[in-house]
Design an enzyme around this catalytic site. Structure first.
Site, mmCIF file in Angstrom:
data_model
loop_
_atom_site.group_PDB
_atom_site.id
_atom_site.type_symbol
_atom_site.label_atom_id
_atom_site.label_comp_id
_atom_site.label_asym_id
_atom_site.label_seq_id
_atom_site.Cartn_x
_atom_site.Cartn_y
_atom_site.Cartn_z
ATOM 1 N N GLY A 212 2.046 -11.594 -9.777
ATOM 2 C CA GLY A 212 2.976 -12.584 -8.840
ATOM 3 C C GLY A 212 3.966 -11.662 -7.987
ATOM 4 N N SER A 213 3.219 -10.318 -7.428
ATOM 5 C CA SER A 213 3.967 -9.579 -6.716
ATOM 6 C C SER A 213 4.135 -10.120 -5.271
ATOM 7 C CB SER A 213 3.535 -7.934 -6.562
ATOM 8 O OG SER A 213 2.340 -7.933 -5.944
ATOM 9 N N ASN B 157 -4.191 -18.324 1.950
ATOM 10 C CA ASN B 157 -4.528 -17.440 0.939
ATOM 11 C C ASN B 157 -4.486 -16.079 1.477
ATOM 12 O OD1 ASN B 157 -5.632 -16.455 -1.833
ATOM 13 N ND2 ASN B 157 -7.248 -15.978 -0.724
ATOM 14 N N HIS C 166 -6.195 -11.968 0.821
ATOM 15 C CA HIS C 166 -7.248 -11.525 0.139
ATOM 16 C C HIS C 166 -7.127 -9.897 0.556
ATOM 17 C CE1 HIS C 166 -11.372 -11.309 -1.390
ATOM 18 N NE2 HIS C 166 -11.522 -10.457 -0.504
ATOM 19 N N ASP D 246 -13.022 -17.715 0.554
ATOM 20 C CA ASP D 246 -12.563 -16.790 1.502
ATOM 21 C C ASP D 246 -13.339 -16.826 2.929
ATOM 22 O OD1 ASP D 246 -11.046 -15.486 -0.559
ATOM 23 O OD2 ASP D 246 -12.717 -14.498 -1.270
HETATM 24 C C1 GRF Z 1 -3.567 -9.675 -4.338
HETATM 25 O O1 GRF Z 1 -4.231 -8.354 -4.253
HETATM 26 C C2 GRF Z 1 -4.042 -10.787 -3.464
HETATM 27 O O2 GRF Z 1 -4.512 -10.295 -2.490
HETATM 28 C C3 GRF Z 1 -5.229 -11.306 -4.202
HETATM 29 O O3 GRF Z 1 -4.813 -11.172 -5.421
HETATM 30 C C4 GRF Z 1 -3.724 -10.281 -5.735
HETATM 31 C C5 GRF Z 1 -2.519 -10.842 -6.468
HETATM 32 O O4 GRF Z 1 -1.366 -9.872 -6.454
HETATM 33 N N1 GRF Z 1 -5.504 -12.586 -3.975
HETATM 34 P P1 GRF Z 1 0.021 -10.390 -7.038
HETATM 35 O O5 GRF Z 1 -0.391 -11.389 -8.263
HETATM 36 O O6 GRF Z 1 0.563 -11.087 -6.071
HETATM 37 O O7 GRF Z 1 0.640 -9.278 -7.288
#
Ligand code: GRF
Length: 199
Positions: A12-13, A107, A109, A150
């Site tokens: 969840g960063s 989203n 990606h 996507d």
């Molecule tokens: C990110 O790389 C995002 O692009 C992908 O999943 C990952 C999630 O990372 N969809 P975080 O949980 O937000 O750290």
């Protein structure tokens, strides 16, 4: 003030930077609810600390895909959500929610879509492909979510140069940093009308 929902599965960063940007007033928005299909997601712990409503829809609570789909819509309706942000949500959003919230689900990606998108293309799988194919640049994409993985309309992208000494791991670190900036910037542009979502 726009009401946001964030859907997460893991660390969840991206969710954290979005919550923090709302708190700091960088985004004229409020994260009203965080939904996860993983009850032990660290993201839920963080959201709870911030007094944000959290909902866990893992298999112990919800079994059928169609039930999860309806439940997600109900939660979004309950909180009057304007924009839904997928941030590392590892399950496909169901067609009921997509049609109800069409063009309002985003989203992020970790590649320059349409490169390296689709089923199975997530996390390190993406970055390994970048290295194996000798790409000179990669990056991140924010796009609208439709029924196909996507493939929704691309809203914004951020470019990251690939150096000769890069590994999938080193690229993933730089792309994630780029994601954090790109996601907040894109949400801000939408809120301020600099990016107009289709109706
Ligand atoms: C990110 O790389 C995002 O692009 C992908 O999943 C990952 C999630 O990372 N969809 P975080 O949980 O937000 O750290």
């Amino acid at each position: 003030m726009k009401k946001l929902a964030v859907l997460v599965s893991g660390r969840g960063s991206n969710m954290r930077v979005i919550i923090d940007a709302c708190e700091k007033g960088i985004l004229n928005a409020l994260v009203k609810v965080v939904i996860s299909n993983n009850s032990v997601s660290k993201a839920l712990t963080y959201a709870k600390q911030k007094n944000i409503a959290i909902v866990s829809l893992d298999s112990s609570v919800c079994h059928k895909y169609a039930d999860i789909d309806k439940k997600i819509s109900e939660i979004l309706d309950l909180h009057n959500i304007d924009m839904v942000l997928l941030a590392g949500y590892m399950t496909k959003i169901g067609s009921y929610t997509i049609s109800k919230y069409r063009n309002r689900i985003l989203n992020i990606h970790p590649s320059l879509l349409p490169k390296y998108g689709g089923k199975g293309m997530y996390g390190m799988n993406v970055h390994k492909e970048v290295i194996e194919n000798g790409d000179k640049e990669t990056g991140a994409t924010v796009h609208l979510v439709n029924e196909h993985y996507d493939e929704g309309q691309i809203l914004n992208q951020s470019f990251v140069a690939v150096k000769s000494e890069d590994t999938a791991e080193s690229i993933s670190t730089r792309v994630l940093k780029a994601e954090h900036i790109l996601y907040v910037e894109t949400i801000k542009k939408i809120i301020e009308g600099d990016i107009v979502l289709p109706q």
